[in-house]
Design a protein around this motif. Sequence first.
Motif, PDB file in Angstrom:
ATOM      1  N   VAL A   1      17.816  35.727  27.706  1.00 37.26           N
ATOM      2  CA  VAL A   1      16.024  36.108  28.027  1.00 37.26           C
ATOM      3  C   VAL A   1      15.915  34.773  28.904  1.00 37.26           C
ATOM      4  CG1 VAL A   1      14.162  37.798  28.035  1.00 37.26           C
ATOM      5  CG2 VAL A   1      16.729  38.174  26.739  1.00 37.26           C
ATOM      6  N   TYR A   2      15.286  34.889  30.388  1.00 42.12           N
ATOM      7  CA  TYR A   2      14.918  33.536  30.864  1.00 42.12           C
ATOM      8  C   TYR A   2      13.751  33.597  30.587  1.00 42.12           C
ATOM      9  CZ  TYR A   2      20.368  32.842  31.526  1.00 42.12           C
ATOM     10  OH  TYR A   2      21.543  33.091  32.174  1.00 42.12           O
ATOM     11  N   MET A   3      13.041  32.857  30.160  1.00 42.73           N
ATOM     12  CA  MET A   3      11.462  32.560  30.087  1.00 42.73           C
ATOM     13  C   MET A   3      11.006  31.268  30.125  1.00 42.73           C
ATOM     14  SD  MET A   3      10.443  36.181  28.497  1.00 42.73           S
ATOM     15  CE  MET A   3       8.939  35.609  28.239  1.00 42.73           C
ATOM     16  N   ASP A   4       9.844  31.233  31.257  1.00 48.87           N
ATOM     17  CA  ASP A   4       9.354  29.903  31.381  1.00 48.87           C
ATOM     18  C   ASP A   4       7.767  29.257  30.875  1.00 48.87           C
ATOM     19  OD1 ASP A   4      11.254  29.175  33.216  1.00 48.87           O
ATOM     20  OD2 ASP A   4      10.633  30.297  34.672  1.00 48.87           O
ATOM     21  N   LYS A   5       7.662  29.254  30.950  1.00 43.29           N
ATOM     22  CA  LYS A   5       6.070  28.747  30.573  1.00 43.29           C
ATOM     23  C   LYS A   5       5.713  28.330  31.273  1.00 43.29           C
ATOM     24  CE  LYS A   5       7.562  24.605  27.604  1.00 43.29           C
ATOM     25  NZ  LYS A   5       7.975  24.252  28.249  1.00 43.29           N
TER      26      LYS A   5
ATOM     27  N   GLY B   1      -0.992  21.108  36.737  1.00 47.21           N
ATOM     28  CA  GLY B   1       0.180  20.942  35.705  1.00 47.21           C
ATOM     29  C   GLY B   1      -0.234  21.848  33.973  1.00 47.21           C
ATOM     30  N   ILE B   2      -1.468  22.054  34.128  1.00 46.37           N
ATOM     31  CA  ILE B   2      -1.466  22.114  32.865  1.00 46.37           C
ATOM     32  C   ILE B   2      -1.137  23.340  31.835  1.00 46.37           C
ATOM     33  CG2 ILE B   2      -3.972  23.167  31.316  1.00 46.37           C
ATOM     34  CD1 ILE B   2      -5.445  21.405  32.888  1.00 46.37           C
ATOM     35  N   ILE B   3      -0.047  23.371  30.752  1.00 50.18           N
ATOM     36  CA  ILE B   3      -0.045  25.421  30.244  1.00 50.18           C
ATOM     37  C   ILE B   3      -0.530  25.985  29.665  1.00 50.18           C
ATOM     38  CG2 ILE B   3       1.488  25.289  28.887  1.00 50.18           C
ATOM     39  CD1 ILE B   3       3.356  22.806  28.880  1.00 50.18           C
ATOM     40  N   ALA B   4      -0.719  26.677  29.572  1.00 50.24           N
ATOM     41  CA  ALA B   4      -1.339  27.920  28.937  1.00 50.24           C
ATOM     42  C   ALA B   4      -1.519  27.981  27.606  1.00 50.24           C
ATOM     43  CB  ALA B   4      -1.542  29.410  29.596  1.00 50.24           C
ATOM     44  N   LYS B   5      -2.457  28.507  26.698  1.00 55.19           N
ATOM     45  CA  LYS B   5      -1.858  28.819  24.973  1.00 55.19           C
ATOM     46  C   LYS B   5      -2.325  30.132  24.632  1.00 55.19           C
ATOM     47  CE  LYS B   5      -3.984  24.493  25.110  1.00 55.19           C
ATOM     48  NZ  LYS B   5      -4.357  23.122  24.017  1.00 55.19           N
ATOM     49  N   ASP B   6      -2.222  30.470  23.604  1.00 53.82           N
ATOM     50  CA  ASP B   6      -1.917  31.265  23.286  1.00 53.82           C
ATOM     51  C   ASP B   6      -3.098  30.697  21.717  1.00 53.82           C
ATOM     52  OD1 ASP B   6      -0.428  30.368  21.141  1.00 53.82           O
ATOM     53  OD2 ASP B   6       0.999  32.518  21.409  1.00 53.82           O
TER      54      ASP B   6
END
Length: 520
Positions: free
Chosen positions: A372-376, A384-389
């Motif tokens: 199951v291909y997932m991306d950030k 380039g800031i990654i979203a966080k839970d």
Amino acid sequence: MRTTSTYFIPGLLLFFCGSLFVSCKNQSGVSPKTGVAYNDPYNGGLQINRKVKEGPGPGLIIIEGGTFVMGGSLNEDITYAHDNLRRRVTVASFYMDETEVSNADWLEYLHWLNQNFPEDKELYYNALPDTLVWRHPLSYNEPYVDLYLRHPAYQDYPVVGITWEQANDYCIWRTDRVNEHILRQKGALVDYRTLAESQARPAEPFNTDIYLNGQYRGEGIDGEKMPNDNTPGTEEGARRPVRMEDGVLKQPYRLPTEAEWEYAALGLVGNTEYGNIESSKIYPWDGLGVRSGKRRTQGLMMANFKPTGGDNMGIAGYLNDGGDITVSVTSYLPNDYGLYNMAGNVNEWVRDVYRQLSFEDFEDFNPFRGNVYMDKQYEDPEKGIIAKDKYGRPIKVAAKAPRKQTWEELQSAAAADSAKAPFDYDVRGYADETNHELYGVTTLVNDKSRVYKGGSWNDRAYWLNPATRRYMQQNESNAMTGFRCAMTLVGSPEVNTQSKPSFPANRAKAQGGRKILGIF
């Protein structure tokens, strides 16, 4: 003339050898394609680490890969399932847990969750094993409901009542804790004592992906021994976080694939000589039986299983396998890879989605079903800031395209959506003509059916064969199933190099290019 030559030739040789040695030695510090020096703050500051020694993470053993016949150890398909027919595949080298994950290991996980998220009762509850798996209407197993997980007598026994989903969550947690520990030990992050006493504690726990993206920094986080930052324009003595290129951090822990698990369980490395498999196996040990044939241990059971109906441990005074239910994760002899209990004790989850006809459509290199291909997800794609839970972990979303998107596509939501339409990111049932409406009517197999292998304390000897396979829904658990973790090996797949010849050029290359000296 003789005198001259006596002094001149050794001197000449010494000069050339010294020059070549220095030249070869310097090769590790410069680009072989441009000649530009690495790690130089005055020409760009590119940092290349040539001194990395890759090794397993805590608890892991290296498994040298190779080719084998998957399903080949099953000499009799007594269930007539025909679900693991023989096919030759290649498994890449990898790491695998020496033992099954124990109750003590799981209590460490629960303790960390409680310490870091004391108010989040849902998170802690969801991580609890289902201890009610011990209950059966016609058995008095109630003591195990309260005692098996937490009593010290069972601390080294394999954790059970764990779903496939919980096992994956543990792997993610373990990856972050191992990498965090490495960084604190090296001084790239503040040490544990400073962290505990600091008034400026980070709001979220350490996460490997977030750290590598430069989003885990600041007061109370950065250690005093962070790597030097050679980026042009930075002030002298500036420090930076560890990068993947430094070779310090470990690869993610994960569940092994079915092919990896079966390959590791067989341990054919002990039956191989000069590239030939001298004898096959039915179990993780040699021989056709389940008892030891060695003189000092003759007749002892090689695994924890159920020999016959109503016999879980033998006769008092001379118990056959020493266990009524599970036993310690280091019981019995390890196989030729050094892995304990790859047959019996508990079944073990693997990554794969179950299909009876998996052998009909498979890749012959690292076969696996369940991608199951997932991306950030990016909070700010341009920066380039990654979203966080809320737990400080990257939010994962469905992959949008089968290839690297253009910069315009990456910035444009509309373009991303249009690229997503023809791409199937969920290929767990790849190439299957499956009618999901029939689930529960004509079949119990769907894309959440996961394989488990190995046999348990409550299984007959047939299931100890590494080629046997069964399935259970990924959100289900029982008292006979646990798991162990694996990790991808990076770099050269060769481990056992001393037992085979090699070319001198290869040996010289591994020593930093000193093969040039061989011309003299």
